[in-house]
Design a protein around this motif. Structure first.
Motif, short mmCIF file in Angstrom:
data_model
loop_
_atom_site.label_atom_id
_atom_site.label_comp_id
_atom_site.label_asym_id
_atom_site.label_seq_id
_atom_site.Cartn_x
_atom_site.Cartn_y
_atom_site.Cartn_z
N SER A 1 0.86 -1.09 0.07
CA SER A 1 0.04 -0.04 -0.14
C SER A 1 0.75 1.31 0.06
O SER A 1 2.13 1.13 -0.05
N GLY A 2 0.44 2.37 -0.01
CA GLY A 2 1.06 3.75 -0.01
C GLY A 2 1.77 3.64 1.19
O GLY A 2 2.92 4.17 1.21
N LEU A 3 1.24 3.31 2.43
CA LEU A 3 1.82 3.45 3.57
C LEU A 3 3.09 2.58 3.63
O LEU A 3 4.15 2.97 4.08
N GLY A 4 3.35 1.31 2.91
CA GLY A 4 4.25 0.65 2.93
C GLY A 4 5.33 1.05 2.17
O GLY A 4 6.55 1.12 2.35
N VAL A 5 5.03 1.77 0.97
CA VAL A 5 5.82 2.55 0.09
C VAL A 5 6.76 3.58 0.94
O VAL A 5 7.81 3.67 0.71
N LEU A 6 5.96 4.65 1.59
CA LEU A 6 6.44 5.37 2.27
C LEU A 6 7.24 4.88 3.33
O LEU A 6 8.36 5.56 3.79
N ALA A 7 7.08 3.75 4.25
CA ALA A 7 7.93 3.24 5.10
C ALA A 7 9.11 2.83 4.39
O ALA A 7 10.29 3.08 5.08
N GLN A 8 9.28 2.39 3.20
CA GLN A 8 10.68 2.04 2.60
C GLN A 8 11.56 3.25 2.52
O GLN A 8 12.62 3.33 2.74
N SER A 9 11.00 4.31 2.03
CA SER A 9 11.81 5.59 1.90
C SER A 9 11.98 6.18 3.27
O SER A 9 13.31 6.70 3.29
N VAL A 10 11.08 6.14 4.24
CA VAL A 10 11.35 6.84 5.48
C VAL A 10 12.45 5.81 6.11
O VAL A 10 13.32 6.15 6.85
N GLY A 11 12.34 4.68 6.10
CA GLY A 11 13.15 3.54 6.83
C GLY A 11 14.68 3.73 5.98
O GLY A 11 15.38 3.49 7.28
N SER A 12 14.88 4.04 5.03
CA SER A 12 16.08 4.26 4.32
C SER A 12 16.78 5.50 4.94
O SER A 12 17.91 5.64 4.94
N ILE A 13 15.83 6.56 4.95
CA ILE A 13 16.44 7.82 5.83
C ILE A 13 16.92 7.46 7.01
O ILE A 13 17.91 8.03 7.77
N ALA A 14 16.04 6.78 7.85
CA ALA A 14 16.27 6.73 9.32
C ALA A 14 16.31 7.86 10.17
O ALA A 14 17.19 7.80 10.78
N PRO A 15 15.19 8.66 10.16
CA PRO A 15 15.39 9.92 11.17
C PRO A 15 15.85 9.53 12.33
O PRO A 15 16.85 10.55 12.90
N SER A 16 15.45 8.74 13.00
CA SER A 16 15.92 8.58 14.52
C SER A 16 17.19 8.19 14.40
O SER A 16 18.21 8.53 15.39
N ALA A 17 17.74 7.24 13.76
CA ALA A 17 19.26 6.89 13.73
C ALA A 17 20.16 8.04 13.55
O ALA A 17 21.27 8.23 14.05
N SER A 18 19.71 9.01 12.79
CA SER A 18 20.37 10.10 12.35
C SER A 18 20.44 10.91 13.40
O SER A 18 21.52 11.57 13.54
N VAL A 19 19.52 11.19 13.89
CA VAL A 19 19.28 12.21 15.10
C VAL A 19 20.19 11.84 16.35
O VAL A 19 20.86 12.08 16.96
N GLY A 20 20.11 10.05 16.39
CA GLY A 20 20.97 9.64 17.42
C GLY A 20 22.72 9.47 17.40
O GLY A 20 23.33 9.92 18.09
N ALA A 21 22.81 9.55 15.91
CA ALA A 21 24.30 9.31 15.66
C ALA A 21 24.93 10.41 14.97
O ALA A 21 26.00 10.62 15.04
N ALA A 22 24.21 11.10 14.23
CA ALA A 22 24.85 12.15 13.33
C ALA A 22 24.53 13.58 13.82
O ALA A 22 25.32 14.44 13.45
N LEU A 23 23.44 13.94 14.52
CA LEU A 23 22.97 15.22 14.44
C LEU A 23 23.96 16.08 15.49
O LEU A 23 24.31 17.36 15.18
N VAL A 24 24.60 15.38 16.27
CA VAL A 24 25.75 16.03 17.52
C VAL A 24 26.84 16.43 16.50
O VAL A 24 27.67 17.45 16.64
N LEU A 25 27.09 15.80 15.40
CA LEU A 25 28.30 15.94 14.44
C LEU A 25 28.01 17.14 13.59
O LEU A 25 29.20 18.01 13.33
N VAL A 26 26.80 17.44 13.31
CA VAL A 26 26.29 18.43 12.30
C VAL A 26 26.44 19.90 13.42
O VAL A 26 26.73 21.02 12.82
N ILE A 27 26.04 19.75 14.62
CA ILE A 27 25.97 20.66 15.63
C ILE A 27 27.50 21.08 15.94
O ILE A 27 27.68 22.53 15.91
#
Length: 497
Positions: free
Chosen positions: A36-62
């Motif tokens: 479904s459309g939600l499953g397709v969106l899950a693939q794109s959001v899962g690849s970005i992984a916002p939570s993992a980026s906040v946990g591991a990369a955001l401090v580096l950007v700061i």
């Protein structure tokens, strides 16, 4: 897969005979319209992984940009929303399991498809390997906390990495609906856990939530903000991964296009809010962002909810698992399509008769990740450094891939091959040219100044293999190679245009 010779066109004006693509029947064994459309969106959001980026990369950007780091996420989000809009000009026309590779070939010609295929291969494989290291390092550190007391060493990291690879491979191998459902649940939980922490910080913060240092760029500059852009682009990369679901998504042209723009928009809002609030959390303290390995745990301590740091850490680990599932999905389907088009060994085009997934391709991606973490553990190398090195290569590959694909769209519009949408050609061309300039600048900033040792070794390998790929392209064009004409041929024969 069988072939027969037929004349399909010309290379540099000369007619050539190439093996006719007849792999459509095999490609249709992928579970058609399973998501479904939600499953397709899950693939794109899962690849970005916002939570993992906040946990591991955001401090580096700061650390790079200073207190106004939120602006970097806004700028990166705006650029990639424009890029995503340009890419939807392809996803709204073509349905394919090859993603941007086959679409670029259709839009700009086989040469564009060839370059995008190489960059996609580098990006997806390097990311899958990098995330394997990230899971091993982060989960290993989590289990070593006093609450668990499991010692962290090379063996522990190896076991964790192999378990993570095995779980991700199983989900990707078993069923595309299962993998999408798992990604959706994991990322939804992790984003919710971090959002709750942001609310706790805002409610417990002493003083105004309007931080002058962040809003007035104190301690930041536009130069610093731009320096942080390559890392930010790496965090956003992967949004296009749902483009490989053309055979498996319901109403693919609409749902994939929505997923591309929607995933970037959702992630941009999440990144921006988290960046602003986490800097705000330490306002008026002597906290040094360069001294923490876990910014979210530190923020939990400052807000007097140190126990909640464990919840957030679990969410980040789950987000990392979602990433590896997502990249197993996209990487295996890229290899599957290249195999169907006769560009890779035919064994990779095998589809599991019951699960409807490209099983051999999934296990090849998984095997590559498993072998890489075994080598790193055997060499006793630092997992974080390995993650950073492979992540940098993946980020460079992603920017290059987006740039070439957007140029292919420019070529498509310029050739008046835009079908019934000619009334929007000017709008698309303006957006495409803006995206080309922005991506070209980001690619330039990725290499200037040039990386230092040991990262320079990985960058050298990336540059050398890219130049080799370009030399091979020139040779194939000069020799009118049939392989070049087969690039992206599955869209013509197997997918709906």
């Amino acid at each position: 897969m069988t072939t027969e010779s037929k004349d399909v066109g010309s290379v540099n004006g000369d007619s050539v005979a190439v093996p006719a693509y007849t792999g459509a029947a095999e490609m249709k064994k992928l579970h058609h319209s399973a998501l479904s459309g939600l499953g397709v969106l899950a693939q794109s959001v899962g690849s970005i992984a916002p939570s993992a980026s906040v946990g591991a990369a955001l401090v580096l950007v700061i650390e790079i940009t200073g207190p106004a780091s939120w602006v970097t996420w806004v700028v990166g989000g705006v650029v990639l929303i424009v890029v995503a809009y340009v890419l939807t000009q392809l996803t709204s026309r073509f349905e394919t399991s090859g993603g941007l590779y086959t679409m670029a070939a259709k839009a700009g010609g086989p040469a564009f498809g060839y370059i995008v295929a190489w960059m996609a291969f580098v990006c997806y494989m390097a990311t899958a390997v990098a995330v394997t290291y990230q899971i091993a390092e982060f989960l290993g550190g989590f289990l070593a906390l006093p609450a668990f007391g499991i010692p962290y060493n090379d063996f522990t990291a190896l076991v964790i990495g192999l378990v993570g690879v095995s779980f991700g491979a199983y989900c990707s191998y078993y069923n595309v609906k299962l993998s999408a459902r798992v990604m959706l649940i994991l990322e939804a939980f992790s984003m919710l856990a971090i959002t709750v922490l942001m609310l706790i910080i805002l409610f417990t913060h002493n003083g105004s939530i309007f931080n002058g240092n962040e809003l007035h760029f104190h301690g930041s500059s536009w130069h610093a903000i731009l320096l942080g852009m390559p890392l930010v682009m790496f965090c956003y990369s992967g949004f296009e991964s749902s483009s490989v679901l053309g055979q498996e998504a319901k109403d693919a042209r609409r749902t994939i296009s929505i997923a591309l723009i929607g995933s970037v928009a959702v992630s941009a809002v999440f990144f921006t809010i988290c960046s602003y609030v986490l800097v705000l959390a330490f306002q008026g303290t002597n906290f040094n962002f360069t001294t923490t390995s876990n910014l979210l745990a530190s923020a939990s301590n400052v807000s007097n909810v140190s126990w909640y740091g464990y919840v957030v850490d679990i969410g980040i680990i789950l987000s990392m698992i979602a990433v590896i599932i997502a990249y197993f999905n996209v990487g295996s389907r890229l290899l599957f399509t290249l195999s169907n088009e006769g560009l890779l060994p035919r064994q990779l085009s095998k589809v599991h008769p019951r699960h409807g997934t490209p099983s051999n391709a999934v296990w090849l991606v998984a095997g590559t990740c498993a072998a890489s973490i075994i080598v790193v553990a055997a060499l006793k190398a630092n997992m974080i450094n390995a993650f950073g090195n492979f992540g940098t290569v993946a980020g460079d590959g992603a920017i290059f891939m987006y740039l070439v694909t957007v140029v292919a769209v420019v070529v498509m519009v310029a050739r008046r091959r835009y079908g019934s949408a000619n009334s929007r050609s000017r709008e698309v061309m303006i957006a495409s040219l803006f995206a080309v300039v922005a991506l070209a600048y980001l690619l330039y900033k990725s290499f200037v100044p040039y990386a230092t040792f040991p990262l320079s070794v990985f960058v050298d390998i990336f540059v050398a293999t890219t130049l080799l790929a370009l030399v091979l392209l020139v040779v194939m064009v000069a020799r009118k190679s049939p392989l070049l004409r087969q690039t992206g041929s599955s869209v013509e024969a197997g997918d709906r245009e």
